[in-house]
Structures are given as structure tokens and as C-alpha cells.
Write a protein that holds these residues in place. Structure first.
Motif, PDB file in Angstrom:
ATOM      1  N   LYS A  35      44.408  51.104  31.585  1.00  0.00           N
ATOM      2  CA  LYS A  35      42.977  51.398  31.503  1.00  0.00           C
ATOM      3  C   LYS A  35      42.484  51.595  30.078  1.00  0.00           C
ATOM      4  N   GLY A  36      43.214  52.325  29.283  1.00  0.00           N
ATOM      5  CA  GLY A  36      42.809  52.575  27.901  1.00  0.00           C
ATOM      6  C   GLY A  36      42.904  51.345  27.020  1.00  0.00           C
ATOM      7  N   SER A  37      43.557  50.314  27.510  1.00  0.00           N
ATOM      8  CA  SER A  37      43.740  49.087  26.733  1.00  0.00           C
ATOM      9  C   SER A  37      42.817  47.953  27.159  1.00  0.00           C
ATOM     10  N   GLY A  43      33.814  36.102  33.296  1.00  0.00           N
ATOM     11  CA  GLY A  43      34.579  37.214  33.857  1.00  0.00           C
ATOM     12  C   GLY A  43      35.802  36.823  34.665  1.00  0.00           C
ATOM     13  N   TYR A  44      35.611  35.954  35.657  1.00  0.00           N
ATOM     14  CA  TYR A  44      36.735  35.556  36.505  1.00  0.00           C
ATOM     15  C   TYR A  44      37.838  34.904  35.675  1.00  0.00           C
ATOM     16  N   GLU A  45      37.438  34.134  34.695  1.00  0.00           N
ATOM     17  CA  GLU A  45      38.402  33.467  33.807  1.00  0.00           C
ATOM     18  C   GLU A  45      39.257  34.506  33.065  1.00  0.00           C
ATOM     19  N   ILE A  46      38.630  35.594  32.637  1.00  0.00           N
ATOM     20  CA  ILE A  46      39.358  36.672  31.957  1.00  0.00           C
ATOM     21  C   ILE A  46      40.390  37.285  32.898  1.00  0.00           C
ATOM     22  N   THR A  47      39.982  37.581  34.133  1.00  0.00           N
ATOM     23  CA  THR A  47      40.920  38.192  35.084  1.00  0.00           C
ATOM     24  C   THR A  47      42.104  37.280  35.366  1.00  0.00           C
ATOM     25  N   GLU A 107      51.702  40.898  36.778  1.00  0.00           N
ATOM     26  CA  GLU A 107      51.943  42.343  36.659  1.00  0.00           C
ATOM     27  C   GLU A 107      50.653  43.132  36.492  1.00  0.00           C
ATOM     28  N   LEU A 108      49.671  42.545  35.828  1.00  0.00           N
ATOM     29  CA  LEU A 108      48.406  43.236  35.581  1.00  0.00           C
ATOM     30  C   LEU A 108      47.281  42.447  36.221  1.00  0.00           C
ATOM     31  N   LYS A 109      46.577  43.110  37.115  1.00  0.00           N
ATOM     32  CA  LYS A 109      45.422  42.502  37.771  1.00  0.00           C
ATOM     33  C   LYS A 109      44.207  43.348  37.433  1.00  0.00           C
ATOM     34  N   ILE A 110      43.287  42.769  36.699  1.00  0.00           N
ATOM     35  CA  ILE A 110      42.061  43.476  36.344  1.00  0.00           C
ATOM     36  C   ILE A 110      41.041  43.240  37.453  1.00  0.00           C
ATOM     37  N   THR A 111      40.526  44.319  38.003  1.00  0.00           N
ATOM     38  CA  THR A 111      39.535  44.202  39.067  1.00  0.00           C
ATOM     39  C   THR A 111      38.149  43.994  38.474  1.00  0.00           C
ATOM     40  N   GLU A 112      37.267  43.427  39.284  1.00  0.00           N
ATOM     41  CA  GLU A 112      35.877  43.255  38.854  1.00  0.00           C
ATOM     42  C   GLU A 112      35.251  44.620  38.566  1.00  0.00           C
ATOM     43  N   GLY A 113      35.641  45.620  39.346  1.00  0.00           N
ATOM     44  CA  GLY A 113      35.113  46.970  39.175  1.00  0.00           C
ATOM     45  C   GLY A 113      35.469  47.591  37.842  1.00  0.00           C
ATOM     46  N   ALA A 114      36.533  47.128  37.237  1.00  0.00           N
ATOM     47  CA  ALA A 114      36.923  47.611  35.908  1.00  0.00           C
ATOM     48  C   ALA A 114      36.390  46.674  34.819  1.00  0.00           C
ATOM     49  N   ALA A 162      33.212  47.243  31.635  1.00  0.00           N
ATOM     50  CA  ALA A 162      33.749  47.151  30.269  1.00  0.00           C
ATOM     51  C   ALA A 162      33.015  46.073  29.477  1.00  0.00           C
ATOM     52  N   LEU A 163      32.769  44.924  30.106  1.00  0.00           N
ATOM     53  CA  LEU A 163      32.026  43.847  29.427  1.00  0.00           C
ATOM     54  C   LEU A 163      30.606  44.297  29.085  1.00  0.00           C
TER      55      LEU A 163
END
Length: 110
Positions: free
Chosen positions: A8-10, A27-31, A41-48, A52-53
Motif C-alpha cells: 500500500k505505501g508503495s 488504469g486497467y493497463e496499469i493493473t 503476486e500483486l494485484k492492484i484493485t480499482e478501489g486502490a 491514487a491516480l
């Protein structure tokens, strides 16, 4: 990784780094790129991601371009000049943090 709280902090640094390497992304491309680079290993949710964006945009670190793709509007995010400078700062901070954590976790390698 089971504890996504560590990431989260990163999130800001991750976003800035990807945009620095890819000029502009939506956005989707970033995830998907994060998922690909971390082998799932790392899945960024739309909610996060989107808060941030929006925060980075409000801080003047990102510009937004809207383009019509397949009859849909897509927002592309790209770094401003200030955003590019902040990316360097954030990456330096993260490298220092990793070095410090390495010294704590495995002093023999530090």
C-alpha cells in the motif's frame, strides 16, 4: 503475496515508475502490467488504483488525456514534468527503505 498491506505505501511509487517507463497508460493497463511484472503476486484493485491516480493528478504529478477507443472514452495518465522529478525522488526513497529493511531482516547480506 498474502499481505498486500506491505504494498500500500508503495502504490504511488509503482504508478509513477510504470508511467515513467511507458509514457502514458490507462488504469486497467496499469493493473495488468503490475500483475504481469509480479507474476500474479500483486494485484492492484480499482478501489486502490483510481483514488491514487486522482490524488497524483490533484498534486500536479499527472496529466490526463481522454481518447475514444472502441466507442468508449478512455483516460490515459501521463507524468507531468513535476511528476517525472517526483518519480526519481520516490524511487530513491524506496531503494533506501529496501536497503534499511534488508539490513534488519538479513544483516549478513547488507
Amino acid at each position: 503475496m498474502s499481505n498486500s498491506k506491505l504494498y500500500k505505501g508503495s502504490l504511488t511509487t509503482i504508478i509513477l515508475k510504470l508511467l515513467n517507463e511507458n509514457d502514458k497508460m490507462y488504469g486497467y493497463e496499469i493493473t495488468q502490467r503490475v500483475k504481469e511484472l509480479t507474476k500474479g503476486e500483486l494485484k492492484i484493485t480499482e478501489g486502490a488504483l483510481y483514488p491514487a491516480l486522482h490524488k497524483l493528478e490533484a498534486e500536479g504529478l499527472l496529466d490526463v488525456e481522454v481518447a475514444k477507443v472502441d466507442n468508449r472514452l478512455r483516460k490515459y495518465y501521463k507524468l507531468t514534468e513535476t511528476g517525472t522529478k517526483e518519480t526519481v525522488n520516490k524511487l530513491e526513497e524506496l531503494a533506501e527503505y529496501i536497503k534499511t529493511m534488508q539490513a534488519l531482516v538479513n544483516p549478513k547480506l547488507a
